[in-house]
Every structure is written in C-alpha cells, then in structure tokens.
Write a protein that holds these residues in place. Structure first.
Motif, PDB file in Angstrom:
ATOM      1  N   LEU A 188       0.862  -1.184   0.000  1.00  0.00           N
ATOM      2  CA  LEU A 188       0.000   0.000   0.000  1.00  0.00           C
ATOM      3  C   LEU A 188       0.897   1.232   0.000  1.00  0.00           C
ATOM      4  O   LEU A 188       1.945   1.229   0.639  1.00  0.00           O
ATOM      5  CB  LEU A 188      -0.863  -0.011   1.275  1.00  0.00           C
ATOM      6  CG  LEU A 188      -1.926   1.072   1.424  1.00  0.00           C
ATOM      7  CD1 LEU A 188      -3.063   0.862   0.424  1.00  0.00           C
ATOM      8  CD2 LEU A 188      -2.502   1.065   2.843  1.00  0.00           C
ATOM      9  N   GLY A 189       0.504   2.272  -0.715  1.00  0.00           N
ATOM     10  CA  GLY A 189       1.350   3.460  -0.739  1.00  0.00           C
ATOM     11  C   GLY A 189       0.721   4.609  -1.481  1.00  0.00           C
ATOM     12  O   GLY A 189      -0.497   4.800  -1.408  1.00  0.00           O
ATOM     13  N   ALA A 190       1.542   5.348  -2.198  1.00  0.00           N
ATOM     14  CA  ALA A 190       1.078   6.564  -2.859  1.00  0.00           C
ATOM     15  C   ALA A 190       1.691   6.662  -4.248  1.00  0.00           C
ATOM     16  O   ALA A 190       2.787   6.152  -4.493  1.00  0.00           O
ATOM     17  CB  ALA A 190       1.466   7.778  -2.023  1.00  0.00           C
ATOM     18  N   ALA A 191       0.961   7.332  -5.157  1.00  0.00           N
ATOM     19  CA  ALA A 191       1.472   7.567  -6.510  1.00  0.00           C
ATOM     20  C   ALA A 191       1.511   9.068  -6.747  1.00  0.00           C
ATOM     21  O   ALA A 191       0.598   9.784  -6.329  1.00  0.00           O
ATOM     22  CB  ALA A 191       0.556   6.902  -7.540  1.00  0.00           C
ATOM     23  N   GLY A 192       2.560   9.546  -7.375  1.00  0.00           N
ATOM     24  CA  GLY A 192       2.709  10.991  -7.587  1.00  0.00           C
ATOM     25  C   GLY A 192       2.916  11.337  -9.043  1.00  0.00           C
ATOM     26  O   GLY A 192       3.379  10.499  -9.835  1.00  0.00           O
ATOM     27  N   TYR A 193       2.574  12.572  -9.376  1.00  0.00           N
ATOM     28  CA  TYR A 193       2.699  13.018 -10.765  1.00  0.00           C
ATOM     29  C   TYR A 193       2.961  14.518 -10.792  1.00  0.00           C
ATOM     30  O   TYR A 193       2.328  15.285 -10.060  1.00  0.00           O
ATOM     31  CB  TYR A 193       1.395  12.707 -11.509  1.00  0.00           C
ATOM     32  CG  TYR A 193       1.361  13.171 -12.940  1.00  0.00           C
ATOM     33  CD1 TYR A 193       2.217  12.626 -13.901  1.00  0.00           C
ATOM     34  CD2 TYR A 193       0.452  14.150 -13.346  1.00  0.00           C
ATOM     35  CE1 TYR A 193       2.165  13.052 -15.224  1.00  0.00           C
ATOM     36  CE2 TYR A 193       0.397  14.574 -14.666  1.00  0.00           C
ATOM     37  CZ  TYR A 193       1.254  14.027 -15.593  1.00  0.00           C
ATOM     38  OH  TYR A 193       1.199  14.451 -16.901  1.00  0.00           O
ATOM     39  N   ASP A 194       3.925  14.905 -11.612  1.00  0.00           N
ATOM     40  CA  ASP A 194       4.219  16.311 -11.835  1.00  0.00           C
ATOM     41  C   ASP A 194       3.721  16.664 -13.232  1.00  0.00           C
ATOM     42  O   ASP A 194       4.290  16.201 -14.230  1.00  0.00           O
ATOM     43  CB  ASP A 194       5.733  16.542 -11.711  1.00  0.00           C
ATOM     44  CG  ASP A 194       6.109  18.013 -11.885  1.00  0.00           C
ATOM     45  OD1 ASP A 194       5.370  18.743 -12.573  1.00  0.00           O
ATOM     46  OD2 ASP A 194       7.147  18.414 -11.329  1.00  0.00           O
ATOM     47  N   GLY A 195       2.647  17.434 -13.293  1.00  0.00           N
ATOM     48  CA  GLY A 195       2.024  17.754 -14.580  1.00  0.00           C
ATOM     49  C   GLY A 195       2.927  18.593 -15.480  1.00  0.00           C
ATOM     50  O   GLY A 195       2.747  18.607 -16.696  1.00  0.00           O
ATOM     51  N   LYS A 196       3.885  19.315 -14.890  1.00  0.00           N
ATOM     52  CA  LYS A 196       4.785  20.162 -15.685  1.00  0.00           C
ATOM     53  C   LYS A 196       5.885  19.323 -16.335  1.00  0.00           C
ATOM     54  O   LYS A 196       6.129  19.421 -17.532  1.00  0.00           O
ATOM     55  CB  LYS A 196       5.422  21.230 -14.782  1.00  0.00           C
ATOM     56  CG  LYS A 196       4.536  22.432 -14.546  1.00  0.00           C
ATOM     57  CD  LYS A 196       5.136  23.681 -15.207  1.00  0.00           C
ATOM     58  CE  LYS A 196       4.149  24.835 -15.293  1.00  0.00           C
ATOM     59  NZ  LYS A 196       4.023  25.546 -14.005  1.00  0.00           N
ATOM     60  N   SER A 197       6.568  18.494 -15.509  1.00  0.00           N
ATOM     61  CA  SER A 197       7.716  17.732 -16.030  1.00  0.00           C
ATOM     62  C   SER A 197       7.269  16.390 -16.616  1.00  0.00           C
ATOM     63  O   SER A 197       8.017  15.756 -17.352  1.00  0.00           O
ATOM     64  CB  SER A 197       8.733  17.474 -14.915  1.00  0.00           C
ATOM     65  OG  SER A 197       8.205  16.538 -13.990  1.00  0.00           O
TER      66      SER A 197
END
Ligand code: PXL
Length: 282
Positions: A188-197
């Motif tokens: 279980l954890g987290a997902a991240g996203y940078d919309g710029k890069s």
C-alpha cells in the motif's frame, strides 16, 4: 529554519489534524505555526462531537499577522469545515503565499464515503480550491469525488492511476499525490505526478490489514516537513509512506479502540534524523 503554517481544525481527542501535524512537523526541525479553523471535542468518527467553529476569528488573526510582518515558507491546509472557510482560506493563501509552497490535503472522506457534514456542493468547491495548490494529496475517495468518477476500492492498474493523477493536475495544481493506492496484495502506498515535467512515481510499503484512522494527516504532515526542508516531492512521499507504514505497524499489535488513531508518537525519532533511518525499513 523554515516556518510553515498549517490551517486545519483542532480535534481534542482522536489523533488527527493539528494534534498530528504539530508534533510531526516540529520533530522534523521545521517551525509550525497554526491557523485553527474549528475546535472539536473529537474528530467526526466519534458520534456527536461538540464543535466550535472559528471562521469568525480568522480575519482578525490574519490582519494581526500582516501588522507584525510574519511570513511563511509553506502553507498546509487540511480539514476545513465549511464552504465559507474555503473562500476565506483562499484569500489567506493569496495574501500569504509569497515565494512559499501551498500544500492542500482536500480532507473530505475515505473508504468511498464523505465524512459527516460534507455535501456534493462542498466537493465541487474543494475541487476549485485545489487550483490554489502547488501540491494536492487526496486519497482515492477524495480524488474520485472531485473527478466525478466511480469509487471502486483501492486496487488500480498503473494506467488508471496515471489517468486519475492527470485529472487531478487538471484541477490546477502542478503536482498531485494519490494516497492509499494498492497495485498488488500486501502493498500500500502513494502515486505521484508532476504535470509540468511529466514525472510519475510510485512509493509502496508493506500493507497491514485493517482500517486505521488519521493516517492521511500523518502522511501529509511528513510530506510538508520534508518539502519545507528542501526535499523533492518524490523523496518527501517516500519518507511519508515509510513513516506512515511504521506508525500503522506499531498500532496493529495494540488492543485499543482504533478511533483513537495510530501510534505515530513512538516512531517520531525516525524523523528527527531527517528520515534517514526510514530508508532501511523499506
Ligand atoms: O483525519 C481527518 C479529519 C480531520 N479533522 C476532523 C475529522 C477528520 C476525519 O474524520 O473528522 C474533524
């Protein structure tokens, strides 16, 4: 030393919001100021808490802060109790963001349901409020509500996650982190996203079966502390997943009412050395 301000309620009992954010952010060596939005005898998972709304106090507090010239390196918002507060805190962010970062945890619900007192209109207003953030950190329930998607539990494919994260950044914040995701059993954890890069990342820890309350506030507080200290988002999320998982592990063996939250206190020493000791636990 960096100074952040956290904007959320004081729930006197139950280990969430300010009673979690203050010790965690302080342990990380970051000065934590508070803008309390409401005083509750407990969080709303206990029946019928006594609630004192503090909306009327906010303008006088922020006016005073302007007069003494206080500034913040970051603003962290959590549980906000009303649509009026969303408007007022929106103005506060405009006035005080300066060069600092704005971190929004759109606290509204979990396990596919809204917390007591929130309405579909509040969800729409929170989705607009998220445009004020540099980083937003909804759980899956909150993300589905704001994106008007059906909630189907916590198991998603990577392409689903990427789609949800892209939708979240379209709300207006550059970066989004989705919490409570599971790609395989036992993790279980987290997902991240940078919309710029366009950078996408996944941080997973071992899953402990059961329902644990207040973990979103722990996760968000560690992220804020790490970001204030200059970590990139991915590093911050890694530390936060590690610390949250460790707090849950310590709670799982305790025979206590789960509504009193998780045992993060005895894990705090892991944060005081910059989270380095969390590295080997993954
Ligand atoms: O943990 C989020 C939270 C914060 N503040 C209050 C809550 C909750 C979740 O139920 O009720 C008052």
């Amino acid at each position: 030393m960096k100074r952040i301000v956290t904007v959320q309620d004081i729930s006197c009992v139950g280990r969430c919001s300010l009673t979690v954010a203050l010790p965690i952010i302080s342990a990380m060596g970051v000065e934590a100021s508070v803008l309390p939005t409401a005083l509750l005898s407990s969080h709303t998972l206990f029946p019928d808490p006594a609630i004192c709304d503090l909306t009327q106090q906010i303008p006088a507090i922020t006016r005073h802060w302007k007069s003494i010239g206080v500034t913040f390196d970051g603003i962290y918002t959590g549980y906000l109790g009303s649509m009026e507060q969303l408007d007022i805190i929106s103005g506060f962010i405009d006035e005080f963001r300066g060069d600092g970062f704005v971190f929004i945890d759109p606290v509204m619900g979990d396990h596919g349901r809204l917390y007591a007192g929130f309405t579909p209109e509040y969800v729409r207003r929170m989705a607009c409020f998220c445009s004020k953030g540099d980083v937003i950190v909804p759980n899956i329930t909150e993300a589905c509500l704001m994106l008007e998607m059906e909630y189907i539990g916590d198991s998603y494919t990577e392409s689903d996650l990427r789609q949800i994260l892209a939708g979240l950044t379209r709300l207006g914040a550059d970066k989004a982190v989705l919490t409570g995701v599971s790609m395989e059993p036992g993790r279980l954890g987290a997902a991240g996203y940078d919309g710029k890069s366009g950078e996408y990342f996944l941080c997973m820890g071992d899953r402990v079966e059961g329902t644990f309350h207040g973990t979103g506030d722990i996760f968000a507080s560690v992220c804020v502390g790490a970001l204030a200290k200059g970590d990139c988002l991915r590093q911050a999320v890694e530390t936060a997943v590690g610390f949250t998982a460790e707090s849950i592990r310590r709670t799982a063996g305790e025979q206590r009412d789960r509504r009193f939250g998780v045992n993060f206190e005895q894990a705090l020493p892991l944060l005081t050395d910059g989270g380095n000791s969390l590295e080997f636990m993954k």
